[in-house]
Scaffold this motif. Structure first.
Motif, PDB file in Angstrom:
ATOM      1  N   ASN A 179     -47.598 -32.279 -20.348  1.00  0.00           N
ATOM      2  CA  ASN A 179     -46.338 -31.607 -20.660  1.00  0.00           C
ATOM      3  C   ASN A 179     -46.206 -30.283 -19.925  1.00  0.00           C
TER       4      ASN A 179
ATOM      5  N   ARG B 152     -36.076 -25.062 -17.919  1.00  0.00           N
ATOM      6  CA  ARG B 152     -36.720 -26.257 -18.466  1.00  0.00           C
ATOM      7  C   ARG B 152     -38.216 -26.231 -18.167  1.00  0.00           C
TER       8      ARG B 152
ATOM      9  N   LEU C  42     -39.906 -23.903 -20.572  1.00  0.00           N
ATOM     10  CA  LEU C  42     -40.024 -24.497 -21.910  1.00  0.00           C
ATOM     11  C   LEU C  42     -41.121 -25.559 -21.963  1.00  0.00           C
ATOM     12  N   LEU C  43     -41.219 -26.376 -20.923  1.00  0.00           N
ATOM     13  CA  LEU C  43     -42.290 -27.379 -20.899  1.00  0.00           C
ATOM     14  C   LEU C  43     -43.654 -26.717 -20.775  1.00  0.00           C
TER      15      LEU C  43
ATOM     16  N   LEU D 230     -44.506 -25.584 -24.243  1.00  0.00           N
ATOM     17  CA  LEU D 230     -44.907 -26.720 -25.073  1.00  0.00           C
ATOM     18  C   LEU D 230     -46.327 -27.152 -24.720  1.00  0.00           C
TER      19      LEU D 230
ATOM     20  N   ALA E  73     -43.509 -30.795 -32.343  1.00  0.00           N
ATOM     21  CA  ALA E  73     -42.691 -30.293 -31.232  1.00  0.00           C
ATOM     22  C   ALA E  73     -42.849 -31.181 -29.996  1.00  0.00           C
TER      23      ALA E  73
ATOM     24  N   SER F 289     -39.791 -33.337 -28.355  1.00  0.00           N
ATOM     25  CA  SER F 289     -39.440 -33.104 -26.960  1.00  0.00           C
ATOM     26  C   SER F 289     -39.508 -34.399 -26.136  1.00  0.00           C
TER      27      SER F 289
ATOM     28  N   PHE G 115     -36.374 -36.696 -24.615  1.00  0.00           N
ATOM     29  CA  PHE G 115     -36.237 -37.008 -23.192  1.00  0.00           C
ATOM     30  C   PHE G 115     -36.105 -38.516 -22.984  1.00  0.00           C
TER      31      PHE G 115
ATOM     32  N   ASP H 115     -43.790 -40.478 -21.076  1.00  0.00           N
ATOM     33  CA  ASP H 115     -43.508 -39.853 -22.375  1.00  0.00           C
ATOM     34  C   ASP H 115     -43.593 -40.853 -23.522  1.00  0.00           C
TER      35      ASP H 115
END
Length: 125
Positions: A16, A49, A52-53, A56, A76, A80, A84, A103
């Motif tokens: 991630n 983005r 944020l990844l 995470l 979380a 996420s 996606f 994912d």
């Protein structure tokens, strides 16, 4: 059980967190996603983005060392990744489809880790 949880947290955290390199600019984002990012506003959104990844991924890795973070970080991560996957349904791009498949797999193992964590005996008795 503990070893499985730690390995899953590390693996999902690292995967991630990989897109954090996109913060470095459009060239990195193109390598990651296979599409040019020419619009300056889109570039800002994609770099955000990436941040944020990265956060995470860092939270999932930190949860290895701070057990109190495990359940929230796992939730979380699941939200996420599954968001996606849902948003990517029907996407034509190969890299987006590949990311969605990754994912799906990571969500499965992270869900297992979450169940194991929830079933683990509490250190407080």
């Amino acid at each position: 059980m503990e070893i499985a949880i730690v390995v899953i947290l590390l693996g999902t955290g690292l995967v991630n967190g990989l897109p954090v390199v996109g913060v470095a600019g459009a060239g990195w984002l193109r390598r990651l996603y296979g599409v040019p990012i020419a619009d300056p506003d889109l570039l800002v959104l994609m770099r955000h983005r990436a941040v944020l990844l990265g956060l995470l991924g860092a939270a999932l890795v930190a949860a290895v060392f701070v057990p109190a973070l495990r359940v929230p970080a796992m939730i979380a991560g699941l939200v996420s990744m599954l968001a996606f996957v849902g948003l990517a349904r029907g996407a034509a791009g190969r890299k987006v489809r590949t990311t969605a498949l990754v994912d799906v797999g990571l969500s499965g193992v992270l869900a297992v880790a979450l169940v194991l964590q929830l079933l683990a005996p509490s250190p407080l008795g």
